[in-house]
Structure formats: C-alpha cells, structure tokens
Design an enzyme around this catalytic site. Structure first.
Site, PDB file in Angstrom:
ATOM      1  N   ASP A 134       0.386  -7.257   7.432  1.00 17.16           N
ATOM      2  CA  ASP A 134       0.386  -5.776   7.438  1.00 17.16           C
ATOM      3  C   ASP A 134       1.172  -5.242   8.635  1.00 17.16           C
ATOM      4  O   ASP A 134       0.734  -4.305   9.314  1.00 17.16           O
ATOM      5  CB  ASP A 134      -1.053  -5.241   7.486  1.00 17.16           C
ATOM      6  CG  ASP A 134      -1.912  -5.763   6.342  1.00 17.16           C
ATOM      7  OD1 ASP A 134      -1.363  -6.200   5.316  1.00 17.16           O
ATOM      8  OD2 ASP A 134      -3.157  -5.738   6.492  1.00 17.16           O
ATOM      9  N   ASP A 137      -0.421  -6.158  12.287  1.00 19.66           N
ATOM     10  CA  ASP A 137      -0.425  -4.720  12.587  1.00 19.66           C
ATOM     11  C   ASP A 137       0.525  -4.356  13.727  1.00 19.66           C
ATOM     12  O   ASP A 137       0.183  -3.573  14.615  1.00 19.66           O
ATOM     13  CB  ASP A 137      -1.848  -4.245  12.916  1.00 19.66           C
ATOM     14  CG  ASP A 137      -2.797  -4.358  11.744  1.00 19.66           C
ATOM     15  OD1 ASP A 137      -2.330  -4.664  10.633  1.00 19.66           O
ATOM     16  OD2 ASP A 137      -4.006  -4.158  11.932  1.00 19.66           O
TER      17      ASP A 137
END
Length: 281
Positions: A133, A112
């Site tokens: 991600d 992230d």
C-alpha cells in the site's frame, strides 16, 4: 489562493537531514527546493507503533495549502515489514493540504510510504518506492511520468502468493470526488503485487499509458476481502503495456476503459489543475 502569490522558498543543500518536519496549515505557499532527489533528503524512522498510529508516523507532514517540493526526497528508514506485521507501517510523507505540487521528488519507504491523505495534488517526474500500500489515502491526485518501484520480497517462479500492493485508496462514499490517476508511469521492482486494494468501499484508481512488469499479479486488484466492494470500487486501466498489463484474467470488477471513460483522468483537469497549476507545468 493560487501559486502566483508570494511564496516562501526554503533552499535545502545536498545531504541527508535527519529530522521530522511538520508544515502547519497557517504556513501557506511554502516551497522546499532541493538539489536533486538522489542527493537531498529529509529522513526519519517512526513507525505506527512508535508514533501512536500510521497517520502520525510521517517523516514530513504537510497540512498547508499550496505546498511545492522540487528535487528532494522524503524518506522513512524503518525496517521493511512482512505482510501482516502489526505497527510496522512507516510513512515518508503525509500530504493533507490542498493544491500541492511535487516535481522531481523521491519518496522512499516500505509499507505506507506516501500518505496522499486529502486535497488535490500533482506529482510529476517523481520516484516512489515501497512494498505494501505504498501510495494510500483519500486525495484526488495525478501522478504523471513517475517511477513506481516495488520493494516487496522477491517471489519464487510460479509462486501464487501476494506480498505487496501499489495503492490503497480510501474513498468512502459516492459523494466524494477523490481518486488516484497514474499516467505515463512505469511500474517495476520485486515481489508479486496488486495495483490496488480497496481500503474503502468506493476506492478509485486508474492506470493509463503505464508500463508494468510481470510483478503485477494477473488479477491485478483486490477488494480487501470484502466482496460487497466489488460493486462500488472504480478500478480502471487504459492503454497500458508490458507483461503486467495483460487484462485477460483481471478481477471481474476491474474495467478496461474506453476513450471517453479514460479522458476524465488523463491530464491536470482531473485535479482542476487549470485553476492552480498554470505556472508550474
């Protein structure tokens, strides 16, 4: 409101600045100007666990409209997590304001890294590094001429496991006008990764004219283990190249776009940039 209005420019000298920075909504028309993304950086090391949630872990958080950053890096130096680790997400920057422009910037983290939260954003000539991600959120953003570097752990030759993903786009409804477009980018690094995971049912991501190494898994995409999302996601590829761009065995819901479909994502009109980027591209 547009970028032609009077701006506050914050000049940041070469060096590493260990501090957490928040740009509030009322501080509009702010520019962070560094000396180069390899020599100027704002650094912190919060994780989801230490900051009471992934969204609040960012080293820098931007809620202002008309934010610009040039030639500077945003870093979260929390340890690289393994897939499935709880509370290890660590955001380098969260962008939650509209009409943001990043030129020649670096984004460094692991899981992230870049929280592209909401609003319209343009990233040009940037370096974005992460593992899982590492570009996520529900913004409508164009990434042009950017380097995307996976830091996922290397995998043994012939291994089938996945240990990373570039994107996790969060579009929840067909009524939202959001998505990520990557144009003329390069994708490389380590690991065995997906181009995107369907964080929300209408997740929308396009890669065009992008060079991909063989770290991209043949199926390319993942529905977040929810087959109902296969009918609603929009995952497209257009004129990409490299060993990772072979679409022969892509997930069945991924699309090989034609010229007409791709044209909507290839330039700044995707983010209404003709209305607010005139002086900066």
């Amino acid at each position: 409101m547009n970028f032609s209005q009077k701006r506050t420019i914050i000049w940041i000298n070469s060096g590493i600045y260990y501090e957490k920075v928040t740009v509030q909504k009322y501080k509009q028309n702010i520019t962070f100007q560094g000396q180069g993304y390899t020599s100027t950086a704002i650094v912190w090391n919060d994780t989801a666990k230490s900051s009471n949630g992934t969204f609040y872990s960012g080293s820098v958080q931007v809620f202002s409209s008309n934010f610009i950053a040039k030639n500077i890096s945003f870093m979260n130096v929390a340890p690289i997590p393994s897939p499935g680790d709880v509370g290890a997400q660590a955001v380098a920057i969260r962008i939650a304001g509209d009409q943001a422009f990043f030129l020649g910037c670096g984004f460094f983290g692991a899981q992230d890294t870049l929280h592209d939260d909401r609003g319209r954003h343009y990233f040009k000539d940037c370096y974005i590094q992460g593992s899982i991600d590492f570009i996520f959120g529900n913004a409508r953003s164009l990434y042009e001429n950017c380097q995307l570097i996976s830091m996922a752990n290397p995998v043994a030759p012939g291994a089938k496991g996945i240990n990373g993903a570039v994107t996790a786009h969060g579009r929840s409804s067909k009524d939202e006008n959001t998505g990520f477009a990557f144009v003329n980018c390069t994708l490389g690094g380590t690991g065995r990764i997906w181009l995107g995971r369907a964080w929300r049912p209408y997740s929308t991501v396009v890669f065009a004219y992008t060079s991909m190494t063989d770290i991209v898994a043949p199926e390319g995409w993942n529905d977040f283990n929810d087959p109902t999302r296969d009918q609603t996601v929009f995952y497209g590829e257009y004129n990409c190249s490299g060993a990772g761009a072979n679409t022969t065995t892509r997930a069945p819901y991924a699309q090989k776009l034609n010229d007409t479909q791709a044209s909507l994502f290839l330039n700044v009109s995707f983010i209404d940039g003709d209305q607010w980027l005139q002086s900066y591209i």
